[in-house]
Scaffold this motif. Structure first.
Motif, PDB file in Angstrom:
ATOM      1  N   MET A   1       0.853  -1.186   0.000  1.00 18.18           N
ATOM      2  CA  MET A   1       0.000   0.000   0.000  1.00 18.18           C
ATOM      3  C   MET A   1       0.900   1.252   0.000  1.00 18.18           C
ATOM      4  O   MET A   1       1.730   1.414   0.905  1.00 18.18           O
ATOM      5  CB  MET A   1      -0.870  -0.027   1.252  1.00 18.18           C
ATOM      6  CG  MET A   1      -1.943   0.994   1.316  1.00 18.18           C
ATOM      7  SD  MET A   1      -3.326   0.544   0.293  1.00 18.18           S
ATOM      8  CE  MET A   1      -4.303   1.997   0.442  1.00 18.18           C
ATOM      9  N   PRO A   2       0.751   2.138  -0.977  1.00 17.91           N
ATOM     10  CA  PRO A   2       1.593   3.335  -1.000  1.00 17.91           C
ATOM     11  C   PRO A   2       1.191   4.333   0.082  1.00 17.91           C
ATOM     12  O   PRO A   2       0.074   4.288   0.606  1.00 17.91           O
ATOM     13  CB  PRO A   2       1.346   3.911  -2.388  1.00 17.91           C
ATOM     14  CG  PRO A   2       0.019   3.404  -2.785  1.00 17.91           C
ATOM     15  CD  PRO A   2      -0.139   2.067  -2.131  1.00 17.91           C
ATOM     16  N   LYS A   3       2.125   5.202   0.382  1.00 22.08           N
ATOM     17  CA  LYS A   3       1.833   6.255   1.352  1.00 22.08           C
ATOM     18  C   LYS A   3       0.838   7.241   0.755  1.00 22.08           C
ATOM     19  O   LYS A   3       0.811   7.444  -0.458  1.00 22.08           O
ATOM     20  CB  LYS A   3       3.110   7.003   1.725  1.00 22.08           C
ATOM     21  CG  LYS A   3       4.044   6.189   2.592  1.00 22.08           C
ATOM     22  CD  LYS A   3       5.102   7.071   3.196  1.00 22.08           C
ATOM     23  CE  LYS A   3       6.313   7.095   2.309  1.00 22.08           C
ATOM     24  NZ  LYS A   3       7.420   7.846   2.916  1.00 22.08           N
ATOM     25  N   LEU A   4       0.018   7.851   1.613  1.00 23.47           N
ATOM     26  CA  LEU A   4      -0.955   8.848   1.163  1.00 23.47           C
ATOM     27  C   LEU A   4      -0.298  10.214   1.136  1.00 23.47           C
ATOM     28  O   LEU A   4       0.570  10.507   1.961  1.00 23.47           O
ATOM     29  CB  LEU A   4      -2.148   8.870   2.114  1.00 23.47           C
ATOM     30  CG  LEU A   4      -2.957   7.584   2.224  1.00 23.47           C
ATOM     31  CD1 LEU A   4      -3.944   7.689   3.372  1.00 23.47           C
ATOM     32  CD2 LEU A   4      -3.683   7.298   0.930  1.00 23.47           C
ATOM     33  N   LYS A   5      -0.730  11.048   0.212  1.00 28.85           N
ATOM     34  CA  LYS A   5      -0.219  12.415   0.154  1.00 28.85           C
ATOM     35  C   LYS A   5      -1.065  13.304   1.052  1.00 28.85           C
ATOM     36  O   LYS A   5      -2.297  13.238   1.031  1.00 28.85           O
ATOM     37  CB  LYS A   5      -0.266  12.947  -1.273  1.00 28.85           C
ATOM     38  CG  LYS A   5       0.829  12.379  -2.141  1.00 28.85           C
ATOM     39  CD  LYS A   5       0.981  13.210  -3.398  1.00 28.85           C
ATOM     40  CE  LYS A   5       2.166  12.708  -4.180  1.00 28.85           C
ATOM     41  NZ  LYS A   5       3.065  13.778  -4.541  1.00 28.85           N
ATOM     42  N   SER A   6      -0.407  14.139   1.836  1.00 30.91           N
ATOM     43  CA  SER A   6      -1.105  15.131   2.655  1.00 30.91           C
ATOM     44  C   SER A   6      -1.338  16.377   1.809  1.00 30.91           C
ATOM     45  O   SER A   6      -0.514  16.728   0.969  1.00 30.91           O
ATOM     46  CB  SER A   6      -0.265  15.512   3.860  1.00 30.91           C
ATOM     47  OG  SER A   6      -0.066  14.398   4.683  1.00 30.91           O
ATOM     48  N   ASN A   7      -2.447  17.043   2.039  1.00 31.98           N
ATOM     49  CA  ASN A   7      -2.709  18.329   1.394  1.00 31.98           C
ATOM     50  C   ASN A   7      -1.853  19.363   2.114  1.00 31.98           C
ATOM     51  O   ASN A   7      -2.042  19.630   3.299  1.00 31.98           O
ATOM     52  CB  ASN A   7      -4.195  18.654   1.508  1.00 31.98           C
ATOM     53  CG  ASN A   7      -4.561  19.939   0.830  1.00 31.98           C
ATOM     54  OD1 ASN A   7      -4.128  21.004   1.273  1.00 31.98           O
ATOM     55  ND2 ASN A   7      -5.348  19.868  -0.214  1.00 31.98           N
ATOM     56  N   ARG A   8      -0.882  19.954   1.406  1.00 25.80           N
ATOM     57  CA  ARG A   8       0.092  20.817   2.062  1.00 25.80           C
ATOM     58  C   ARG A   8      -0.533  22.093   2.612  1.00 25.80           C
ATOM     59  O   ARG A   8      -0.062  22.632   3.616  1.00 25.80           O
ATOM     60  CB  ARG A   8       1.228  21.171   1.087  1.00 25.80           C
ATOM     61  CG  ARG A   8       1.977  19.958   0.526  1.00 25.80           C
ATOM     62  CD  ARG A   8       2.330  18.932   1.577  1.00 25.80           C
ATOM     63  NE  ARG A   8       3.326  19.401   2.511  1.00 25.80           N
ATOM     64  CZ  ARG A   8       3.629  18.798   3.649  1.00 25.80           C
ATOM     65  NH1 ARG A   8       3.001  17.702   4.014  1.00 25.80           N
ATOM     66  NH2 ARG A   8       4.539  19.288   4.440  1.00 25.80           N
ATOM     67  N   GLY A   9      -1.582  22.603   1.965  1.00 25.26           N
ATOM     68  CA  GLY A   9      -2.261  23.783   2.494  1.00 25.26           C
ATOM     69  C   GLY A   9      -2.962  23.478   3.805  1.00 25.26           C
ATOM     70  O   GLY A   9      -2.968  24.289   4.736  1.00 25.26           O
ATOM     71  N   ALA A  10      -3.555  22.288   3.895  1.00 27.01           N
ATOM     72  CA  ALA A  10      -4.256  21.890   5.113  1.00 27.01           C
ATOM     73  C   ALA A  10      -3.281  21.621   6.250  1.00 27.01           C
ATOM     74  O   ALA A  10      -3.581  21.923   7.408  1.00 27.01           O
ATOM     75  CB  ALA A  10      -5.112  20.657   4.846  1.00 27.01           C
ATOM     76  N   VAL A  11      -2.112  21.078   5.927  1.00 34.71           N
ATOM     77  CA  VAL A  11      -1.110  20.791   6.962  1.00 34.71           C
ATOM     78  C   VAL A  11      -0.686  22.075   7.659  1.00 34.71           C
ATOM     79  O   VAL A  11      -0.437  22.086   8.869  1.00 34.71           O
ATOM     80  CB  VAL A  11       0.109  20.074   6.340  1.00 34.71           C
ATOM     81  CG1 VAL A  11       1.277  20.019   7.296  1.00 34.71           C
ATOM     82  CG2 VAL A  11      -0.274  18.668   5.913  1.00 34.71           C
ATOM     83  N   LYS A  12      -0.620  23.183   6.912  1.00 37.58           N
ATOM     84  CA  LYS A  12      -0.214  24.458   7.492  1.00 37.58           C
ATOM     85  C   LYS A  12      -1.316  25.094   8.343  1.00 37.58           C
ATOM     86  O   LYS A  12      -1.038  25.961   9.167  1.00 37.58           O
ATOM     87  CB  LYS A  12       0.193  25.422   6.380  1.00 37.58           C
ATOM     88  CG  LYS A  12       1.442  24.976   5.647  1.00 37.58           C
ATOM     89  CD  LYS A  12       1.621  25.729   4.355  1.00 37.58           C
ATOM     90  CE  LYS A  12       2.740  25.078   3.541  1.00 37.58           C
ATOM     91  NZ  LYS A  12       2.851  25.630   2.199  1.00 37.58           N
ATOM     92  N   ARG A  13      -2.562  24.663   8.153  1.00 36.18           N
ATOM     93  CA  ARG A  13      -3.691  25.285   8.851  1.00 36.18           C
ATOM     94  C   ARG A  13      -4.235  24.469  10.018  1.00 36.18           C
ATOM     95  O   ARG A  13      -4.825  25.029  10.945  1.00 36.18           O
ATOM     96  CB  ARG A  13      -4.828  25.538   7.859  1.00 36.18           C
ATOM     97  CG  ARG A  13      -4.539  26.644   6.897  1.00 36.18           C
ATOM     98  CD  ARG A  13      -5.562  26.679   5.767  1.00 36.18           C
ATOM     99  NE  ARG A  13      -5.376  27.836   4.922  1.00 36.18           N
ATOM    100  CZ  ARG A  13      -4.470  27.949   3.964  1.00 36.18           C
ATOM    101  NH1 ARG A  13      -3.633  26.941   3.743  1.00 36.18           N
ATOM    102  NH2 ARG A  13      -4.373  29.026   3.242  1.00 36.18           N
ATOM    103  N   PHE A  14      -4.072  23.159   9.973  1.00 32.62           N
ATOM    104  CA  PHE A  14      -4.636  22.277  10.994  1.00 32.62           C
ATOM    105  C   PHE A  14      -3.551  21.406  11.589  1.00 32.62           C
ATOM    106  O   PHE A  14      -2.566  21.092  10.935  1.00 32.62           O
ATOM    107  CB  PHE A  14      -5.712  21.364  10.383  1.00 32.62           C
ATOM    108  CG  PHE A  14      -6.828  22.094   9.700  1.00 32.62           C
ATOM    109  CD1 PHE A  14      -7.831  22.706  10.429  1.00 32.62           C
ATOM    110  CD2 PHE A  14      -6.875  22.173   8.324  1.00 32.62           C
ATOM    111  CE1 PHE A  14      -8.859  23.377   9.797  1.00 32.62           C
ATOM    112  CE2 PHE A  14      -7.896  22.839   7.681  1.00 32.62           C
ATOM    113  CZ  PHE A  14      -8.892  23.449   8.427  1.00 32.62           C
ATOM    114  N   SER A  15      -3.768  20.994  12.851  1.00 39.80           N
ATOM    115  CA  SER A  15      -2.867  20.028  13.470  1.00 39.80           C
ATOM    116  C   SER A  15      -3.665  19.198  14.461  1.00 39.80           C
ATOM    117  O   SER A  15      -4.700  19.633  14.979  1.00 39.80           O
ATOM    118  CB  SER A  15      -1.708  20.729  14.174  1.00 39.80           C
ATOM    119  OG  SER A  15      -2.191  21.564  15.197  1.00 39.80           O
TER     120      SER A  15
END
Length: 65
Positions: A1-15
């Motif tokens: 199973m490949p790794k999932l890509k994170s939405n980079r804009g969302a990573v900067k806004r949510f944690s």
């Protein structure tokens, strides 16, 4: 199973919190601050949790936190 890509804009806004909830910042804190009262601006500095209805969508955007 490949790794999932994170939405980079969302990573900067949510944690993620330690308990698995998702944290966000308040809006209305970037400009036109002269008409906002001191207490309102102080409360906008604090973080907040996202609404439960938005949790599945945001979790899909940031799968690894």
């Amino acid at each position: 199973m490949p790794k999932l890509k994170s939405n980079r804009g969302a990573v900067k806004r949510f944690s993620y919190t330690g308990g698995g909830k998702i944290k966000r910042a308040h809006a209305n804190r970037s400009h036109i601050l002269t008409k906002k009262r001191r207490g309102r601006k102080r409360n906008l500095r604090k973080s907040a949790l996202i609404n439960a209805a938005d949790f599945p969508a945001i979790r899909r955007l940031i799968p690894y936190g």
